[in-house]
Design a protein around this motif. Structure first.
Motif, PDB file in Angstrom:
ATOM      1  N   ALA A 163       3.541   5.884  -5.593  1.00  0.00           N
ATOM      2  CA  ALA A 163       3.373   5.923  -7.049  1.00  0.00           C
ATOM      3  C   ALA A 163       2.278   6.900  -7.453  1.00  0.00           C
ATOM      4  N   THR A 164       1.208   6.925  -6.699  1.00  0.00           N
ATOM      5  CA  THR A 164       0.104   7.847  -7.000  1.00  0.00           C
ATOM      6  C   THR A 164       0.555   9.294  -6.869  1.00  0.00           C
ATOM      7  N   VAL A 165       1.270   9.596  -5.803  1.00  0.00           N
ATOM      8  CA  VAL A 165       1.761  10.965  -5.583  1.00  0.00           C
ATOM      9  C   VAL A 165       2.653  11.424  -6.729  1.00  0.00           C
ATOM     10  N   GLN A 182       2.431  -0.865 -10.212  1.00  0.00           N
ATOM     11  CA  GLN A 182       1.475  -1.731  -9.535  1.00  0.00           C
ATOM     12  C   GLN A 182       2.209  -2.469  -8.434  1.00  0.00           C
ATOM     13  N   ARG A 241       2.042   1.794  -3.514  1.00  0.00           N
ATOM     14  CA  ARG A 241       0.964   2.358  -4.353  1.00  0.00           C
ATOM     15  C   ARG A 241       0.758   3.844  -4.049  1.00  0.00           C
ATOM     16  N   ASP A 242       0.791   4.215  -2.776  1.00  0.00           N
ATOM     17  CA  ASP A 242       0.590   5.610  -2.401  1.00  0.00           C
ATOM     18  C   ASP A 242       1.681   6.504  -2.980  1.00  0.00           C
ATOM     19  N   HIS A 259       2.774  10.054  -9.795  1.00  0.00           N
ATOM     20  CA  HIS A 259       2.215   9.707 -11.110  1.00  0.00           C
ATOM     21  C   HIS A 259       3.094   8.702 -11.854  1.00  0.00           C
ATOM     22  N   GLU A 270       0.832  -1.206   0.000  1.00  0.00           N
ATOM     23  CA  GLU A 270       0.000   0.000   0.000  1.00  0.00           C
ATOM     24  C   GLU A 270       0.866   1.255   0.000  1.00  0.00           C
ATOM     25  N   ASN A 326       3.792   4.839 -13.210  1.00  0.00           N
ATOM     26  CA  ASN A 326       3.014   3.704 -13.690  1.00  0.00           C
ATOM     27  C   ASN A 326       3.468   2.435 -12.969  1.00  0.00           C
TER      28      ASN A 326
END
Length: 246
Positions: A178-180, A186, A175-176, A182, A172, A184
């Motif tokens: 990576a989201t911040v 998983q 993922r967090d 941007h 998790e 790509n």
């Protein structure tokens, strides 16, 4: 385990004594003998006991020589399948999550790293089914991400051993981050990441011998990070042991 050890993945209490001076010279001899016996077809578990008993090594020293040693055949295979980091551009990557993160956490906390006979950087942390996030975990993931993204991979898949405690929390966090940024990315929990990585067809980022001996294309990211970002790390170099005269 004390509070410091829970917060950081640094050196153990006796590491300075076990891995310096005369004990380190004995370890170099032990790694050479380990490789010599592997090259002659002896089973790894038998070699471990024989060499470890001969040099009267304690558990952490035995773990170190086992991770450092490999046969000439394995070394040449790993060298042949290893890609330069520049070659990951537009490639799909798969990361052996615990394998990479623990080594980077160890480097950041001043723990012991080994440059092994195959050129890989390995730690001797050993999680044995239990993993705790430490002070350096987020920083380690962000460093890995910034370095990888500079070489423009098409995608990055992180795999974590599902049975290991806190694997879900670590995935998790990946993922967090990576989201911040941007990115790509998983992150997945898998019962047997080694097998999935070997069969994925993606470029692997790992120092796991069992995966590398499967002939996968891989990137020695640990060595790249050590050379370019951890100049002051505590690194014992066994990479030249196989070149020593018999």
């Amino acid at each position: 385990m004390n509070t410091h050890e829970q917060r950081h993945r640094g050196m153990h209490l006796n590491d300075q004594a076990l891995f310096s001076g005369e004990p380190l010279l004995r370890l170099r001899d032990a790694v050479y003998e380990f490789c010599w016996l592997l090259n002659r077809g002896y089973a790894r578990h038998s070699v471990m006991q024989l060499v470890g008993d001969h040099h009267q090594l304690v558990k952490r020293q035995r773990l170190a020589i086992s991770r450092a040693a490999c046969s000439n055949t394995s070394r040449e295979l790993r060298k042949t399948t290893c890609l330069q980091i520049e070659q990951i551009k537009d490639r799909q990557l798969v990361i052996d999550g615990f394998n990479l993160i623990i080594s980077v956490e160890t480097a950041m906390a001043g723990g012991l790293l080994l440059r092994c006979c195959d050129g890989c950087i390995r730690d001797i942390a050993g999680i044995h089914g239990t993993y705790r996030l430490v002070h350096e975990t987020r920083q380690a993931i962000e460093l890995i991400g910034n370095v990888l993204q500079a070489f423009s991979p098409a995608s990055v898949l992180w795999l974590f051993d599902k049975p290991v405690s806190n694997s879900g929390r670590l995935a998790e966090m990946v993922r967090d981050i990576a989201t911040v940024h941007h990115w790509n990315w998983q992150a997945e929990l898998i019962d047997n990441p080694d097998q999935v990585i070997r069969n994925s067809g993606k470029v692997a980022i790992t120092s796991d011998s069992a995966i590398l001996d499967g002939g996968v294309q891989w990137v020695n990211l640990g060595a790249y990070l050590t050379t370019n970002h951890f100049h002051e790390s505590w690194l014992i170099d066994f990479s030249d042991v196989l070149n020593e005269p018999e």
